[in-house]
Design a protein around this motif. Structure first.
Motif, PDB file in Angstrom:
ATOM      1  N   HIS A 125      -9.493   9.475  -9.891  1.00 27.69           N
ATOM      2  CA  HIS A 125      -9.636  10.628  -9.006  1.00 27.69           C
ATOM      3  C   HIS A 125      -8.238  11.137  -8.652  1.00 27.69           C
ATOM      4  O   HIS A 125      -7.324  10.351  -8.430  1.00 27.69           O
ATOM      5  CB  HIS A 125     -10.404  10.252  -7.740  1.00 27.69           C
ATOM      6  CG  HIS A 125     -10.844  11.435  -6.961  1.00 27.69           C
ATOM      7  ND1 HIS A 125     -11.922  12.193  -7.325  1.00 27.69           N
ATOM      8  CD2 HIS A 125     -10.322  12.013  -5.858  1.00 27.69           C
ATOM      9  CE1 HIS A 125     -12.074  13.177  -6.465  1.00 27.69           C
ATOM     10  NE2 HIS A 125     -11.111  13.087  -5.564  1.00 27.69           N
ATOM     11  N   LYS A 126      -8.088  12.449  -8.585  1.00 24.56           N
ATOM     12  CA  LYS A 126      -6.800  13.053  -8.283  1.00 24.56           C
ATOM     13  C   LYS A 126      -6.549  13.042  -6.772  1.00 24.56           C
ATOM     14  O   LYS A 126      -7.451  13.337  -5.990  1.00 24.56           O
ATOM     15  CB  LYS A 126      -6.760  14.493  -8.791  1.00 24.56           C
ATOM     16  CG  LYS A 126      -5.374  15.066  -8.767  1.00 24.56           C
ATOM     17  CD  LYS A 126      -5.202  16.488  -9.238  1.00 24.56           C
ATOM     18  CE  LYS A 126      -6.265  17.136 -10.014  1.00 24.56           C
ATOM     19  NZ  LYS A 126      -5.970  18.537 -10.342  1.00 24.56           N
ATOM     20  N   VAL A 127      -5.330  12.690  -6.366  1.00 28.72           N
ATOM     21  CA  VAL A 127      -4.914  12.669  -4.963  1.00 28.72           C
ATOM     22  C   VAL A 127      -3.557  13.361  -4.829  1.00 28.72           C
ATOM     23  O   VAL A 127      -2.900  13.636  -5.832  1.00 28.72           O
ATOM     24  CB  VAL A 127      -4.826  11.229  -4.403  1.00 28.72           C
ATOM     25  CG1 VAL A 127      -6.168  10.555  -4.410  1.00 28.72           C
ATOM     26  CG2 VAL A 127      -3.815  10.408  -5.161  1.00 28.72           C
ATOM     27  N   THR A 150       0.833  -1.197   0.000  1.00 32.75           N
ATOM     28  CA  THR A 150       0.000   0.000   0.000  1.00 32.75           C
ATOM     29  C   THR A 150       0.871   1.251   0.000  1.00 32.75           C
ATOM     30  O   THR A 150       2.062   1.193   0.302  1.00 32.75           O
ATOM     31  CB  THR A 150      -0.929   0.044   1.225  1.00 32.75           C
ATOM     32  OG1 THR A 150      -0.141   0.045   2.399  1.00 32.75           O
ATOM     33  CG2 THR A 150      -1.888  -1.127   1.227  1.00 32.75           C
ATOM     34  N   MET A 151       0.228   2.354  -0.330  1.00 32.32           N
ATOM     35  CA  MET A 151       0.912   3.643  -0.362  1.00 32.32           C
ATOM     36  C   MET A 151       0.014   4.674   0.306  1.00 32.32           C
ATOM     37  O   MET A 151      -1.196   4.654   0.110  1.00 32.32           O
ATOM     38  CB  MET A 151       1.188   4.044  -1.811  1.00 32.32           C
ATOM     39  CG  MET A 151       1.896   5.331  -1.981  1.00 32.32           C
ATOM     40  SD  MET A 151       2.234   5.583  -3.729  1.00 32.32           S
ATOM     41  CE  MET A 151       2.976   7.173  -3.665  1.00 32.32           C
ATOM     42  N   LYS A 152       0.606   5.563   1.080  1.00 32.42           N
ATOM     43  CA  LYS A 152      -0.159   6.611   1.749  1.00 32.42           C
ATOM     44  C   LYS A 152      -0.348   7.774   0.790  1.00 32.42           C
ATOM     45  O   LYS A 152       0.616   8.293   0.221  1.00 32.42           O
ATOM     46  CB  LYS A 152       0.579   7.084   2.999  1.00 32.42           C
ATOM     47  CG  LYS A 152      -0.112   8.210   3.724  1.00 32.42           C
ATOM     48  CD  LYS A 152       0.537   8.571   5.037  1.00 32.42           C
ATOM     49  CE  LYS A 152       1.991   8.884   4.898  1.00 32.42           C
ATOM     50  NZ  LYS A 152       2.605   9.398   6.117  1.00 32.42           N
ATOM     51  N   VAL A 153      -1.602   8.189   0.604  1.00 36.18           N
ATOM     52  CA  VAL A 153      -1.934   9.368  -0.193  1.00 36.18           C
ATOM     53  C   VAL A 153      -2.922  10.216   0.594  1.00 36.18           C
ATOM     54  O   VAL A 153      -3.530   9.747   1.550  1.00 36.18           O
ATOM     55  CB  VAL A 153      -2.519   8.995  -1.579  1.00 36.18           C
ATOM     56  CG1 VAL A 153      -1.502   8.265  -2.431  1.00 36.18           C
ATOM     57  CG2 VAL A 153      -3.793   8.198  -1.457  1.00 36.18           C
ATOM     58  N   TYR A 154      -3.069  11.433   0.173  1.00 31.68           N
ATOM     59  CA  TYR A 154      -4.011  12.352   0.807  1.00 31.68           C
ATOM     60  C   TYR A 154      -5.100  12.687  -0.197  1.00 31.68           C
ATOM     61  O   TYR A 154      -4.829  12.868  -1.383  1.00 31.68           O
ATOM     62  CB  TYR A 154      -3.289  13.615   1.275  1.00 31.68           C
ATOM     63  CG  TYR A 154      -2.281  13.304   2.344  1.00 31.68           C
ATOM     64  CD1 TYR A 154      -2.660  13.232   3.671  1.00 31.68           C
ATOM     65  CD2 TYR A 154      -0.957  13.047   2.026  1.00 31.68           C
ATOM     66  CE1 TYR A 154      -1.748  12.917   4.664  1.00 31.68           C
ATOM     67  CE2 TYR A 154      -0.033  12.732   2.999  1.00 31.68           C
ATOM     68  CZ  TYR A 154      -0.443  12.675   4.317  1.00 31.68           C
ATOM     69  OH  TYR A 154       0.462  12.357   5.291  1.00 31.68           O
ATOM     70  N   ILE A 155      -6.320  12.761   0.298  1.00 28.55           N
ATOM     71  CA  ILE A 155      -7.463  12.867  -0.592  1.00 28.55           C
ATOM     72  C   ILE A 155      -8.447  13.908  -0.054  1.00 28.55           C
ATOM     73  O   ILE A 155      -8.483  14.173   1.141  1.00 28.55           O
ATOM     74  CB  ILE A 155      -8.116  11.478  -0.751  1.00 28.55           C
ATOM     75  CG1 ILE A 155      -9.008  11.422  -1.951  1.00 28.55           C
ATOM     76  CG2 ILE A 155      -8.816  11.031   0.498  1.00 28.55           C
ATOM     77  CD1 ILE A 155      -9.247  10.018  -2.452  1.00 28.55           C
ATOM     78  N   GLY A 199     -13.337  12.616  -2.858  1.00 28.05           N
ATOM     79  CA  GLY A 199     -12.624  11.371  -3.144  1.00 28.05           C
ATOM     80  C   GLY A 199     -12.767  10.355  -2.036  1.00 28.05           C
ATOM     81  O   GLY A 199     -12.886   9.157  -2.281  1.00 28.05           O
ATOM     82  N   PHE A 200     -12.754  10.825  -0.789  1.00 23.79           N
ATOM     83  CA  PHE A 200     -12.938   9.930   0.340  1.00 23.79           C
ATOM     84  C   PHE A 200     -14.297   9.243   0.261  1.00 23.79           C
ATOM     85  O   PHE A 200     -14.417   8.041   0.472  1.00 23.79           O
ATOM     86  CB  PHE A 200     -12.798  10.713   1.653  1.00 23.79           C
ATOM     87  CG  PHE A 200     -12.813   9.861   2.874  1.00 23.79           C
ATOM     88  CD1 PHE A 200     -11.689   9.150   3.247  1.00 23.79           C
ATOM     89  CD2 PHE A 200     -13.950   9.738   3.643  1.00 23.79           C
ATOM     90  CE1 PHE A 200     -11.686   8.350   4.371  1.00 23.79           C
ATOM     91  CE2 PHE A 200     -13.969   8.945   4.764  1.00 23.79           C
ATOM     92  CZ  PHE A 200     -12.834   8.248   5.133  1.00 23.79           C
TER      93      PHE A 200
END
Length: 77
Positions: A32-34, A3-8, A12-13
């Motif tokens: 979707h853009k993150v 997995t990879m940590k991204v911010y949304i 998007g959530f």
């Protein structure tokens, strides 16, 4: 699964949660853009499978493929 940590953002959530709860069916190619860094626009931290990470749009921004996330969720059940 790696997995990879991204911010949304909030929208998007909601897309991710509804897709994983099978409340929505995504069409092919739904993305979707993150962000890779926490900002005011992207306040929520989520961990997503590395398989759904797409191309880098701008510096510290990328996309996630919601359709592929839904397919991975169906396979894991």
């Amino acid at each position: 699964m790696v997995t990879m940590k991204v911010y949304i953002d909030t929208e998007g959530f909601c897309w991710i949660v509804n897709g994983l709860n099978k409340a929505l069916e995504y069409e092919w190619g739904k993305i979707h853009k993150v962000s890779l860094k926490k900002t005011k626009k992207f306040p929520y931290e989520v961990y997503v499978p590395i398989q759904i990470i797409g191309q880098f749009v701008k510096k510290n921004e990328t996309t996630i493929n919601l359709y592929k996330l839904q397919q991975l969720n169906k396979e894991s059940v």
